[in-house]
Design an enzyme around this catalytic site. Structure first.
Site: not given
Ligand code: CAA
Length: 387
Positions: A362
Site C-alpha cells: 500500500e
Molecule cells: N487523492 C486523489 N488524487 C491523487 C492522490 C490522492 N491521494 N494522489 C495522487 N493523485 C492524483 C494527482 O493529483 C494527479 O492528478 P492530476 O494529474 O489530475 O493532478 C494524479 O493522481 C497523478 O499523481 P502524480 O502526478 O503525483 O503521479 P506520480 O506518478 O508522480 O506519483 C504516486 C503517484 C503517488 C507515486 C502513486 O503512483 C502511488 O501512490 N504509488 C504507490 C502505489 C501503491 O500504493 N501501491 C499499493 C498497491 S495496493 C496493495 O498493496 C494492496 C494489497 O494487496 C495489500
C-alpha cells in the site's frame, strides 16, 4: 485529547478477546505451513470485522474509522496475516465501493462483501508497475457495451480466496493516468486465472498471488465512476487503506513490545531480571516511546477521516512512521529475547518477518516520503493537532 467512545472501547475489547481466543491458537502452525486461515476469516466475518465501516444498509457495521483502527491493532498484535485479509476487504474494497460505486454495484457486490459472505481483492500492482502505479500495462478496451480486459496483476492479497477483484486498467494510453479505469471483476468469470500462492517472508498464511486476465468481458455497468476515474479512485482509496496498514504495523509493534516486556521481567541474567539492566530497559523505553508516537499518528489519521477532513497526508505520515516503528521494535524484540527470540515458539521472529511488509505494501516507505514531501513543499502541512 481525543476520548475513545463507548463503542470504540467495546470494539477494542471484543477484538482483543477474539484475537486471544480465536487467532492465537495455531498462529505459529499456520505461518509455518502457509495455511490460509479459512476458519478464522469466517469467524472474523461472524464478528462483523470484514465490513466494519460499511453502512448497515449494505450489511456492514456502520462504525467509525477509529473502531476499525482499534480492531486492526488488536488483531495484528496476534495474527498479522488475518489482519491484512481484514484490512484489504474493509478499507480498500468495501470503502472504495461504498464511496464511489453506484447503487446497483453496492446492492450487488457490497452487500455480500461487507458481511464477509464474499471477500474482495484490490488489483493495482503489476509485474512492472508497483510504486510507479500510473504506468499500468493491463488494458481495458472499450467494446461498446463492455470492456475487454487483458493483463497481469501481482502481489494480490486475497488473490485466490477472493470472489471480487477491483481492477485498475488502462483504457486510453494517450491520456496517461487519466485514461485509467477501475472495474469490478468477478473471480469466476471466463479468462480470470489465479497464479500460485507466493511463498513469502512474512504474513505467510495470508494468500498472495498474481492474477491474469485474458479477454475478460467486463460489463460497462461494472466500471467504477466516470470514464478515466480509475487512478483517482485507486489513490483516494489507498489513502484510507494506508490507515489500516498503519494500524496493522502499530499492532505488530505493540504485540512484540508486550512479549518483550514480559520476557525481560522474567528472564534473569547476572543475578537479576534482564529488565533491570540498562541495555534492556533502554530498549524497552525506546520501543514504548516509538509505539506511543505511532499510535498518536494513526489515531490522528483516523480522526481526520471520521471528521471529514483531508486525510491523505495524515495517512501517509501514520503509515510511514508506524511501519518503521514496527520494523525497529520487532528487531529489538528479537534482541531482547536473545536465542529464544530466534525460534518460532516465542512469536517475535514471526512478528519481525510480518513487520517488513508494512514498509512495502500500500505504498512503500519511500512512496510515503514522496507524498509527504510533495505536500510539505506545496505548503499543505496542516497544524498537526489531534482534533
Ligand atoms: N487523492 C486523489 N488524487 C491523487 C492522490 C490522492 N491521494 N494522489 C495522487 N493523485 C492524483 C494527482 O493529483 C494527479 O492528478 P492530476 O494529474 O489530475 O493532478 C494524479 O493522481 C497523478 O499523481 P502524480 O502526478 O503525483 O503521479 P506520480 O506518478 O508522480 O506519483 C504516486 C503517484 C503517488 C507515486 C502513486 O503512483 C502511488 O501512490 N504509488 C504507490 C502505489 C501503491 O500504493 N501501491 C499499493 C498497491 S495496493 C496493495 O498493496 C494492496 C494489497 O494487496 C495489500
Amino acid at each position: 485529547m481525543y476520548q475513545l467512545s463507548e463503542e470504540n472501547l467495546a470494539v477494542r475489547d471484543a477484538a482483543r478477546d477474539f484475537a486471544q481466543q480465536e487467532l492465537k491458537p495455531g498462529v505459529i502452525e499456520r505461518d509455518r505451513k502457509m495455511q490460509y486461515p479459512a476458519e478464522q476469516v469466517q469467524a472474523m466475518a461472524n464478528m462483523g470485522f470484514l465490513g466494519m465501516m460499511t453502512s448497515p444498509e449494505y450489511g456492514g457495521g456502520g462504525m467509525d474509522t477509529m473502531s476499525y483502527v482499534l480492531a486492526m491493532d488488536e488483531i495484528s498484535r496476534i495474527d498479522a496475516s488475518c489482519a491484512v485479509i481484514m484490512s484489504v476487504n474493509n478499507s480498500l474494497v468495501c470503502f472504495g465501493l461504498e464511496k464511489y460505486g453506484t447503487k446497483e454495484q453496492k446492492e450487488k457486490y457490497l452487500s455480500r462483501l461487507a458481511p464477509g459472505t464474499w471477500l474482495g481483492a484490490f488489483c493495482l500492482s503489476e509485474p512492472e508497475a508497483g510504486s510507479d502505479a500510473t504506468s499500468q500495462r493491463t488494458t481495458a478496451v472499450d467494446q461498446g457495451d463492455h470492456y475487454l480486459l487483458n493483463g497481469t496483476k501481482n502481489w494480490i492479497t486475497n488473490g485466490s480466496s477472493s470472489d471480487i477483484h477491483l481492477v485498475m486498467a488502462q483504457s486510453d494510453p494517450e491520456k496517461g493516468h487519466k485514461g485509467i479505469n477501475a472495474f469490478i471483476v468477478e473471480a469466476g468469470w471466463d479468462g480470470v486465472n489465479i497464479g500460485p500462492k507466493e511463498d513469502k517472508l512474512g504474513i505467510r498464511s495470508s494468500d498472495t498471488t498474481s492474477i491474469t486476465y485474458t479477454d475478460v468481458k467486463v460489463p460497462k455497468a461494472n466500471r467504477i465512476g466516470e470514464d478515466g476515474f480509475g487512478f483517482t479512485f485507486a489513490m483516494k482509496t489507498l489513502s484510507g487503506g494506508r490507515i489500516g496498514i498503519a494500524a496493522q504495523a502499530l499492532g505488530i509493534a505493540t504485540g512484540a513490545y508486550h512479549l518483550s516486556l514480559e520476557y525481560a521481567q522474567q528472564r534473569e541474567a547476572f543475578g537479576k531480571p534482564i529488565a533491570k539492566h540498562q541495555a534492556i530497559s533502554f530498549k524497552l523505553a525506546d520501543m514504548a516511546t516509538r509505539i506511543e508516537a505511532a499510535r498518536l499518528l494513526v489515531y490522528q489519521a483516523a480522526i481526520r477521516k471520521d471528521q471529514g477532513k483531508d486525510y491523505a497526508l495524515a495517512s501517509s505520515m501514520a503509515k510511514l512512521y508506524a511501519a518503521e516503528t514496527a520494523m525497529q521494535v520487532t528487531v529489538d524484540a528479537v534482541q531482547v529475547h536473545g536465542g529464544y527470540g530466534y525460534v518460532k515458539e516465542y512469536h517475535v521472529e514471526r512478528l519481525m518477518r510480518d513487520a517488513k511488509i508494512t514498509q512495502i505494501y500500500e505504498g512503500t516507505s519511500e512512496i510515503q516520503k514522496l507524498i509527504i514531501s510533495r505536500d510539505i513543499l506545496q505548503g499543505n502541512l496542516y497544524v498537526p493537532t489531534m482534533v
